[in-house]
Design a protein around this motif. Structure first.
Motif, short mmCIF file in Angstrom:
data_model
loop_
_atom_site.label_atom_id
_atom_site.label_comp_id
_atom_site.label_asym_id
_atom_site.label_seq_id
_atom_site.Cartn_x
_atom_site.Cartn_y
_atom_site.Cartn_z
N LEU A 1 7.98 -1.99 1.76
CA LEU A 1 7.08 -0.86 1.67
C LEU A 1 7.72 0.31 0.95
O LEU A 1 7.09 0.97 0.11
CB LEU A 1 6.61 -0.44 3.06
CG LEU A 1 5.65 0.75 3.10
CD1 LEU A 1 4.42 0.48 2.26
CD2 LEU A 1 5.26 1.08 4.53
N SER A 2 8.98 0.56 1.23
CA SER A 2 9.69 1.63 0.53
C SER A 2 9.72 1.37 -0.97
O SER A 2 9.54 2.29 -1.78
CB SER A 2 11.12 1.78 1.07
OG SER A 2 11.12 2.19 2.41
N GLY A 3 9.92 0.11 -1.33
CA GLY A 3 9.94 -0.24 -2.74
C GLY A 3 8.60 -0.04 -3.41
O GLY A 3 8.52 0.45 -4.55
N LEU A 4 7.52 -0.41 -2.71
CA LEU A 4 6.18 -0.22 -3.27
C LEU A 4 5.87 1.26 -3.43
O LEU A 4 5.39 1.70 -4.49
CB LEU A 4 5.14 -0.88 -2.36
CG LEU A 4 3.68 -0.68 -2.75
CD1 LEU A 4 3.39 -1.27 -4.12
CD2 LEU A 4 2.75 -1.27 -1.70
N ARG A 5 6.14 2.03 -2.41
CA ARG A 5 5.87 3.47 -2.48
C ARG A 5 6.66 4.13 -3.60
O ARG A 5 6.14 4.97 -4.34
CB ARG A 5 6.16 4.13 -1.13
CG ARG A 5 5.10 3.86 -0.06
CD ARG A 5 5.53 4.42 1.29
NE ARG A 5 5.76 5.85 1.24
CZ ARG A 5 4.94 6.78 1.77
NH1 ARG A 5 3.81 6.40 2.38
NH2 ARG A 5 5.23 8.05 1.72
N ALA A 6 7.92 3.77 -3.71
CA ALA A 6 8.77 4.37 -4.75
C ALA A 6 8.26 4.01 -6.14
O ALA A 6 8.25 4.85 -7.05
CB ALA A 6 10.22 3.92 -4.58
N ALA A 7 7.82 2.76 -6.30
CA ALA A 7 7.33 2.33 -7.61
C ALA A 7 6.06 3.08 -7.99
O ALA A 7 5.92 3.54 -9.13
CB ALA A 7 7.09 0.83 -7.61
#
Length: 233
Positions: free
Chosen positions: A71-77
């Motif tokens: 989720l952190s990766g999706l939000r950051a992207a």
């Protein structure tokens, strides 16, 4: 010309046929200059290099769970400019236990009201109700929905909980019926966009089954949404 990169992430509840549903849109993406990568899980969201190289995420993952690093990766992207779009439960009913995901997309499926109890047969059609998708004033001018008129569907009608950071392009109204407990009509967003950092998000709530996805107006909205959400910088 540099080709755009689309990441199709699919899985979760099989009732929404994530493979067959996403396959409907692969020719459109490829015909419009996208190189398409398909992933059958959300593991890819934790790959920062892959996500930074992605211009558009098309997500079709109903319910399921997402790990914190994914989720952190999706939000950051998305914050950095990657577009995110999807339809129905594949984006509006994903990862129910994650408030951070809910904040990202701006709206969450709550229910789809059903038919009168005496008409129910014990299958998915119990929740198929005729309803209208109404294009808003903003929607009449937005490139995703410009030229689309109000249209009728008989399928699941999503009741959505949402915040004020979304731009609503179309709505649908749940009427008062004797067998339902609410006492006044409730209007829910049916199509909305959201800006998140440098990223663009598009959510289209119709799309329970393949026939709905192939409806001319629904398909037009989803396909235009893909183009609009794609990284612009």
């Amino acid at each position: 010309m540099t080709r755009k990169k689309a990441l199709v992430v699919r899985g979760g509840w099989e009732g929404h046929q994530p493979v067959r549903a996403t396959e409907l849109f692969l020719p459109f993406l490829r015909d419009n200059g996208y190189d398409v990568r398909i992933e059958e899980s959300t593991d890819v969201y934790a790959d920062a290099t892959a996500m930074a190289d992605t211009d558009l995420v098309v997500q079709c993952v109903t319910m399921s769970e997402i790990k914190p690093d994914q989720l952190s990766g999706l939000r950051a992207a998305v914050e950095a400019g990657t577009g995110l779009t999807g339809w129905h439960g594949g984006i509006a009913d994903s990862f129910r236990a994650s408030s951070d995901y809910l904040q990202l997309v701006g709206g969450q499926f709550a229910t789809h009201p059903g038919k009168e109890p005496c008409e129910r047969r014990g299958d998915e059609t119990d929740n198929f109700l005729p309803h209208t998708v109404e294009v808003t004033g903003l929607g009449r001018e937005h490139p995703i929905t410009a030229g689309v008129r109000d249209f009728e569907l008989c399928t699941e009608q999503y009741w959505v909980l949402h915040d004020d950071l979304i731009d609503v392009l179309a709505t649908t109204t749940h009427p008062v019926r004797p067998w339902h407990p609410w006492d006044r009509p409730v209007t829910s967003p049916a199509v909305w966009t959201r800006r998140w950092g440098a990223g663009r998000i598009v959510v289209t709530t119709p799309g329970h089954s393949l026939d709905v996805l192939e409806h001319t107006d629904v398909r037009t909205i989803i396909e235009r949404g893909m183009l609009w959400a794609t990284r612009t910088a």
